[in-house]
Scaffold this active site. Structure first.
Site, short mmCIF file in Angstrom:
data_model
loop_
_atom_site.label_atom_id
_atom_site.label_comp_id
_atom_site.label_asym_id
_atom_site.label_seq_id
_atom_site.Cartn_x
_atom_site.Cartn_y
_atom_site.Cartn_z
CB CYS A 295 -21.20 -93.83 3.98
SG CYS A 295 -22.43 -94.52 5.10
CB CYS B 244 -24.80 -92.81 4.01
SG CYS B 244 -23.82 -93.07 5.49
CG ASP B 245 -24.49 -91.49 0.27
OD1 ASP B 245 -25.46 -90.94 0.82
OD2 ASP B 245 -23.32 -91.08 0.39
#
Ligand SMILES: Cc1cc2nc3c(=O)[nH]c(=O)nc-3n(C[C@H](O)[C@H](O)[C@H](O)COP(=O)(O)OP(=O)(O)OC[C@H]3O[C@@H](n4cnc5c(N)ncnc54)[C@H](O)[C@@H]3O)c2cc1C
Length: 312
Positions: free
Chosen positions: A137, A140-141
């Site tokens: 992701c 997300c990261d």
């Protein structure tokens, strides 16, 4: 015949952000919900260290800590959680039957929040770096890899989108794909290919991940046509080869799209009246904790109103 006093108002299946939010709302609505938390109690965020994009945590929070807090909050209002996996459901009659480790439970309404598994490569060294150097992701990261070199694995629209998004942070993004034919739409491919920070390398697959005590350092890539190998340096890797919604236990009783994601028929209600679904198990687009939580809230409100209407 099911004894009426054993029938729950709502059973929630799954304990990620969608499930706990549905649990919180249905508990506060005095529906005395029962949750089966499943094989991964707390859901996908149990696999990650830092969450920086869930509102309310200015310093960020560890994934497992956040999930424990969501559970505690819902339990405070009466959510009953059993850390067990649902084996099957029978949606052909009401109340619905839910089989859990051989025991059958009944409920007037169900909320399915079983999420979607990221598909991983399964290459050597991957398990150790999951949720650290290797992610599924970028939203997300990605921000953890400022000015670092990363690779993206995949050939579809998601891979192009992830690669393009990562150029905001990374100094270089290498996109590898095992063929030279890409499933991505031409426009997405062209956008990625034209970006000065992105290098697209067809006929490359990951044989093995390389790491040291600080984390990921690179990968051994091979050419599937010849078997020739080479090493590439990277401190981050994003695997974008798809997700698999977790619906097998439903045995085809709810309508899905061609990839298996549950379909809503009216608001968050599925193709079976009284069965609601929320979170990544229906979400082909956003797949974030906050969107799953938001949908869990919607499903709880929809279930509550539907149950209310049954008494009219
Ligand atoms: C490594 C990683 C890092 C991420 N980082 C972020 C981030 O920083 N920010 C962000 O917003 N999102 C992040 N995400 C995405 C986020 O985790 C998901 O969008 C979110 O968890 C989806 O929530 P959900 O409630 O739909 O399902 P999930 O969290 O996937 O939970 C599904 C639940 O269903 C249960 N279940 C499955 N089958 C059964 C069954 N048969 N019976 C009972 N229970 C069952 C499982 O045990 C689990 O509890 C990350 C994802 C990953 C993998």
């Amino acid at each position: 015949m099911v004894a009426p006093d054993t029938v729950r108002n709502v059973i929630i299946i799954g304990s990620g952000p969608a499930g706990y939010t549905a649990g919180l709302y249905t508990a506060r609505a005095m529906l005395e919900p029962l949750m089966f938390a499943g094989y991964m109690s707390g859901g996908q965020l149990m696999l990650t260290s830092d969450i920086e994009n869930f509102p309310g945590y200015p310093q960020g929070i560890g994934g497992p800590d956040m999930m424990l807090q969501l559970r505690e909050q819902a339990e405070r209002f009466g959510l009953e959680v059993q850390d067990k996996n649902v084996e099957s459901v029978d949606l052909s009659t009401r109340p619905f039957a839910v089989t859990v480790e051989g025991e059958v439970f009944h409920a007037h309404a169900l909320i399915v929040c079983t999420g979607a598994e990221s598909i991983w490569l399964g290459a050597e060294g991957e398990a150790e770096q999951k949720g650290r150097g290797i992610s599924t992701c970028a939203t997300c990261d990605g921000a953890f890899f400022r000015d670092e070199e990363v690779i993206v694995v995949g050939g579809g629209d998601s891979a192009m989108e992830e690669a393009t998004f990562l150029t905001r942070f990374a100094s270089k993004v290498t996109l590898i794909h095992r063929r030279d034919v890409f499933r991505a739409s031409q426009v997405m491919y062209d956008r990625a290919a034209a970006h000065p920070k992105i290098e697209i390398r067809p006929f490359r697959q990951v044989e093995r991940w390389l790491s040291d005590e600080k984390g990921l350092t690179g990968a051994v890539l091979s050419d599937p046509r010849t078997g020739e190998t080479e090493e590439i340096a990277c401190t981050g890797a994003f695997i974008a080869i798809g997700h698999k919604p977790i619906t097998a236990f439903l045995d085809g009783q709810l309508k899905t799209d061609e990839e298996g994601y549950l379909l809503h028929s009216q608001h968050t209600m599925t193709s079976v009246e009284g069965v609601f679904a929320a979170g990544d198990v229906v979400d082909t687009r956003y797949r974030q904790a906050i969107t799953a939580a938001g949908m869990g809230c919607q499903a709880a409100i929809d279930a509550e109103r539907w149950l209310e209407a049954q008494h009219d």
